[in-house]
Design an enzyme around this catalytic site. Structure first.
Site, PDB file in Angstrom:
ATOM      1  N   ASP A  72     -11.445 -34.549  89.945  1.00  0.00           N
ATOM      2  CA  ASP A  72     -12.267 -35.300  90.897  1.00  0.00           C
ATOM      3  C   ASP A  72     -12.770 -36.575  90.219  1.00  0.00           C
ATOM      4  OD1 ASP A  72     -13.976 -33.952  89.178  1.00  0.00           O
ATOM      5  OD2 ASP A  72     -14.916 -32.738  90.737  1.00  0.00           O
ATOM      6  N   ASN A 137     -24.487 -25.972  95.330  1.00  0.00           N
ATOM      7  CA  ASN A 137     -24.319 -25.765  96.775  1.00  0.00           C
ATOM      8  C   ASN A 137     -22.979 -25.094  97.100  1.00  0.00           C
ATOM      9  OD1 ASN A 137     -22.513 -27.779  96.269  1.00  0.00           O
ATOM     10  ND2 ASN A 137     -23.348 -29.252  97.741  1.00  0.00           N
ATOM     11  N   HIS A 139     -19.998 -26.016  95.873  1.00  0.00           N
ATOM     12  CA  HIS A 139     -18.799 -26.864  95.813  1.00  0.00           C
ATOM     13  C   HIS A 139     -17.951 -26.542  94.588  1.00  0.00           C
ATOM     14  CE1 HIS A 139     -21.176 -30.282  93.571  1.00  0.00           C
ATOM     15  NE2 HIS A 139     -20.478 -29.618  92.691  1.00  0.00           N
ATOM     16  N   GLU A 144     -17.122 -30.219  99.055  1.00  0.00           N
ATOM     17  CA  GLU A 144     -18.497 -29.886  99.409  1.00  0.00           C
ATOM     18  C   GLU A 144     -18.511 -28.869 100.562  1.00  0.00           C
ATOM     19  OE1 GLU A 144     -20.888 -30.804  97.622  1.00  0.00           O
ATOM     20  OE2 GLU A 144     -20.858 -32.929  97.086  1.00  0.00           O
TER      21      GLU A 144
END
Ligand code: F6R
Length: 242
Positions: A72, A137, A139, A144
């Site tokens: 990423d 969260n 991810h 996401e």
């Protein structure tokens, strides 16, 4: 590959975590020198990379024929920003391996991020090993909450918590708005997946990812569709797995 499997859980003492994962990774790449793998950045893998660099300083050469594929990248941080994933990966690991592996970063410095994402989607096919961290969260990479398991590598908007982490925790010069991530589809196609999780603050999200029913609120939960998922957790992160 859609029914959830039970992941292989490797629960390690915090002091042994980095050394154990480093040994396993070196073993893997020595057994298969042309390994194609993606690697995360962030706080979790930093001690692992330090340990790998130390091991390789002593032994050397394990990664000479391997290929590291960018997992990423922030879409709007300038080249050289200390929070950039390519910068961090080179600084913490790749530049410390002699000789370094081939590295294929995500090209976010051109004029067309969508095209760069499509191009990287091809690069991210046929990974032998996807190594991932776990976001608070749920991810993985920059997939996401709301991401689907069949999505390719693409340009994404980032959750506020992820954007803020770039400046608050990783030292970015400004708050990025988006990023490009290898998609869940490519991650689930990898031959093998490792999820790295450390610290008590990750205990609840790790439980969400590997115990509770899968769902789009926690993209990491889709990893259980993979038949060869190993979770390398320290005891603190694993404390709610029961
Ligand atoms: C970064 C990445 C992210 C991180 C995740 C956990 O390249 O892929 O998914 O792995 O945000 O970050 P840390 O380890 O800093 O808690």
């Amino acid at each position: 590959m859609s029914a959830p499997n039970a992941p292989a859980l490797r629960i390690l003492a915090p002091a042994a975590w980095a050394a154990t994962v480093a040994d396993e990774l070196v073993e893997r790449v020595r057994a298969e020198p042309r390994l194609r793998l993606c690697l995360p950045t962030g706080d979790t893998p930093s001690p692992l990379y330090a340990r790998l660099a130390e091991l390789e300083r002593a032994r050397g050469g394990s990664f000479a024929q391997a290929t590291v594929v960018g997992l990423d990248e922030w879409a709007d941080l300038p080249p050289g920003d200390p929070a950039r994933c390519d910068v961090r990966l080179r600084r913490e690991l790749l530049d410390r391996l002699v000789p370094p592996p081939r590295f294929i970063p995500i090209d976010v410095d051109g004029s067309d991020d969508e095209a760069a994402a499509r191009e990287h989607d091809e690069v991210a096919r046929n990974l032998d090993l996807a190594v991932l961290g776990l976001g608070m969260n749920g991810h993985v990479g920059f997939n996401e909450p709301g991401s689907r398991p069949d999505e390719p590598t693409r340009l994404v908007r980032l959750a506020l918590s992820s954007r803020e982490a770039a400046t608050a925790r990783y030292g970015a010069a400004r708050t990025p708005s988006g990023g490009i991530t290898v998609g869940m589809a490519r991650i689930l196609e990898a031959r093998e997946v490792w999820l790295l999780v450390t610290g008590e603050h990750k205990a609840a999200v790790l439980r969400r990812a590997v115990v509770e029913p899968e769902g789009p609120d926690c993209p990491a939960s889709y990893l259980r569709r993979h038949p060869r998922l190993t979770v390398f957790a320290d005891e603190a992160a694993a404390s709610l797995l029961g």
